[in-house]
Write a protein that holds these residues in place. Structure first.
Motif, PDB file in Angstrom:
ATOM      1  N   ALA A 141      40.823  44.727  43.269  1.00 15.01           N
ATOM      2  CA  ALA A 141      41.618  44.199  42.316  1.00 15.01           C
ATOM      3  C   ALA A 141      41.078  42.723  42.108  1.00 15.01           C
ATOM      4  N   THR A 142      40.437  42.198  43.212  1.00 14.78           N
ATOM      5  CA  THR A 142      39.889  40.736  43.134  1.00 14.78           C
ATOM      6  C   THR A 142      38.646  40.812  42.056  1.00 14.78           C
TER       7      THR A 142
ATOM      8  N   ASN B 152      54.152  40.335  44.853  1.00 18.54           N
ATOM      9  CA  ASN B 152      53.631  39.560  45.755  1.00 18.54           C
ATOM     10  C   ASN B 152      54.023  38.211  45.426  1.00 18.54           C
TER      11      ASN B 152
ATOM     12  N   ASN C 101      50.104  43.975  36.630  1.00 22.36           N
ATOM     13  CA  ASN C 101      49.434  44.553  38.124  1.00 22.36           C
ATOM     14  C   ASN C 101      50.405  45.251  38.929  1.00 22.36           C
TER      15      ASN C 101
ATOM     16  N   TYR D 163      50.856  47.427  43.989  1.00 26.03           N
ATOM     17  CA  TYR D 163      52.084  47.829  45.062  1.00 26.03           C
ATOM     18  C   TYR D 163      53.110  48.676  44.537  1.00 26.03           C
TER      19      TYR D 163
ATOM     20  N   SER E  64      44.785  48.944  42.552  1.00 28.78           N
ATOM     21  CA  SER E  64      43.755  48.864  43.438  1.00 28.78           C
ATOM     22  C   SER E  64      44.158  49.918  44.594  1.00 28.78           C
TER      23      SER E  64
ATOM     24  N   SER F  16      43.575  49.055  47.742  1.00 26.07           N
ATOM     25  CA  SER F  16      43.955  48.340  48.934  1.00 26.07           C
ATOM     26  C   SER F  16      45.148  48.569  49.849  1.00 26.07           C
ATOM     27  N   LYS F  17      46.244  48.612  48.935  1.00 22.14           N
ATOM     28  CA  LYS F  17      47.557  48.458  49.555  1.00 22.14           C
ATOM     29  C   LYS F  17      48.232  49.714  49.817  1.00 22.14           C
TER      30      LYS F  17
ATOM     31  N   ARG G  43      37.312  48.426  48.857  1.00 17.55           N
ATOM     32  CA  ARG G  43      36.945  47.679  47.788  1.00 17.55           C
ATOM     33  C   ARG G  43      37.098  48.712  46.497  1.00 17.55           C
TER      34      ARG G  43
END
Ligand SMILES: Cc1ncc(COP(=O)(O)O)c(C=O)c1O
Length: 428
Positions: free
Chosen positions: A109-110, A192, A220, A223, A261, A263-264, A272
């Motif tokens: 997501a970065t 977040n 976004n 989560y 993403s 990631s979480k 990534r």
């Protein structure tokens, strides 16, 4: 030796807690090292890594690697990957079919935030965030795109279990302040660091406001599946999380977009993998053309696509995730309840956002930093560094409860309680 910006960056660490973090990683808590350090500062979910590793290893070993893995692929993501991603997001988040070619993938997501900022704003334009908000939004919109961050700041205290307090009146005020430089609004849900969610009607109202003023709205939902078991968490009577995607689909506006993403919710931040979903074709074209340095490697795209195709496995993983997150959240909030430390009741995410100002001799940033440092040096428990999230009042700290084992989290809360009880005792 370096460019001017390179020289500036050399003195600008990505996070303020890197020194403590490297100290913590030299002596981490483990079953045979129960006095080791416990880092509760990084937004990671490692609760099911063992199961995930077994599954991914089996895919890589048992399934034939395709021809396309070794070659360049489409800039927004391999067709095979986008099909699998569209199926997963449709089933698990949107609850309705989504077109694979409306997705673009980047390395986390970065990168999605950075490339979106490149496409949607010019240098000096503003991206607006209800704050407190994810700290790294700032470098991600600023480093390359040159956008500025404007926070609509909310006191964390009035956050209840209801929807996020962001109002249209506050958006009007931001627009009066920033004028046409207000280019994009970013909402994170679950949020977040607060764990808050937006109501369904609230999101529609905000979306209509953005469309009316030709401002890009990005929700976004990184989560989205990091939710609680509603019954165990005592949330049966609150409105459930509702994804923004169905409205984005129905409204079909070039100003509405969505980020995600793996990631979480999947606990694989190191892989990534991030996503953009937008019905705006010109945006997706620009996105792909900026995305070359940010592409997800083909082996990763392939591995994820095969994982997502096993829907029964993904469903079981996410159900277990909700149970584990609920238990970990309760470990933290039970300890805070006992200490009478206030916190915002989260509706999801990996965080507890808690107010330790009762332990500050004075309510200012220096005192908060001193408390944060003392917690680490005296207990080995590392919380997210205060400041940077845009919190208006000193003393609010973020606790991440999903990056360490159940035993480590219980031990961290035991040490924290002991530390705070001693502080309280010496203050009275
Ligand atoms: C709200 C939010 N957006 C984006 C990111 C970045 O995620 P990724 O690991 O996919 O780059 C994070 C990570 O903490 C986050 O919390």
């Amino acid at each position: 030796m370096l460019s001017q910006r390179g020289r500036r960056k050399a003195d600008e660490p990505l996070r303020p807690d890197l020194d403590f973090l490297s100290q913590a990683s030299e002596n981490p808590y483990a079953p045979d090292n129960t006095t080791g350090a416990i880092a509760l500062c990084i937004a990671e979910n490692l609760l099911q890594w063992d199961a995930m590793r077994d599954k991914l290893q089996a895919i890589a070993r048992d399934q034939p690697w395709p021809e396309w893995m070794a070659a360049y692929t489409q800039l927004g993501g391999a067709p095979d990957f986008r099909e699998a991603v569209a199926g997963f997001v449709s089933r698990h988040i949107a609850g309705q079919p989504l077109a694979a070619d409306h997705f673009c993938g980047s390395a986390g997501a970065t990168a999605v935030v950075e490339v979106s900022a490149m496409c949607l704003g010019d240098a000096g334009d503003y991206a607006v965030f209800p704050a407190p908000a994810y700290q790294a939004y700032l470098p991600d919109i600023q480093n390359k795109a040159g956008l500025l961050r404007h926070d609509i700041t909310h006191y964390a205290r009035p956050f209840g279990p209801e929807e996020h307090p962001l109002s249209l009146r506050e958006l009007d005020t931001a627009r009066e302040t920033l004028g046409t430089r207000f280019r994009m609004l970013v909402l994170t849900q679950p949020d977040n660091p607060t764990g808050a969610i937006y109501g369904e009607a609230q999101l529609r109202e905000i979306a209509e406001w953005c469309i009316r003023h030709q401002i890009h709205l990005i929700v976004n939902e990184i989560y989205a599946l990091s939710r609680f078991d509603r019954q165990t968490a005592g949330l049966e009577h609150t409105a459930p999380f509702v994804s923004f995607l169905p409205y984005l689909e129905q409204r079909d506006s070039p100003y509405l977009h969505w980020w995600y993403s793996f990631s979480k919710d999947f606990g694989i931040s190191g892989f990534r993998v991030g996503l953009l979903y937008s019905r705006n074709e010109t945006f997706r074209q620009a996105y792909g053309n900026y995305n070359a340095p940010h592409q997800i490697s083909n082996p990763t795209q392939w591995l994820l696509a095969r994982l997502l195709e096993d829907d029964a496995w993904v469903t079981a993983f996410q159900e277990r995730n909700a149970r584990l997150l609920t238990a970990a959240y309760r470990t933290v909030t039970d300890a805070l309840d006992e200490l009478k430390v206030p916190y915002t009741p989260a509706r999801g995410s990996l965080f507890v956002w808690a107010d330790f100002s009762g332990y500050l001799p004075e309510r200012n940033r220096e005192a908060a930093e001193a408390l944060w440092a003392a917690i680490f040096t005296e207990t080995g428990v590392l919380l997210t560094a205060p400041g940077g999230l845009g919190q208006p009042e000193a003393g609010w700290f973020r606790i991440v409860y999903s990056g360490v084992s159940t035993a480590a989290l219980a031990e961290a809360m035991r040490r924290l309680s002991q530390f705070l009880n001693v502080r309280r005792g010496s203050a009275t």
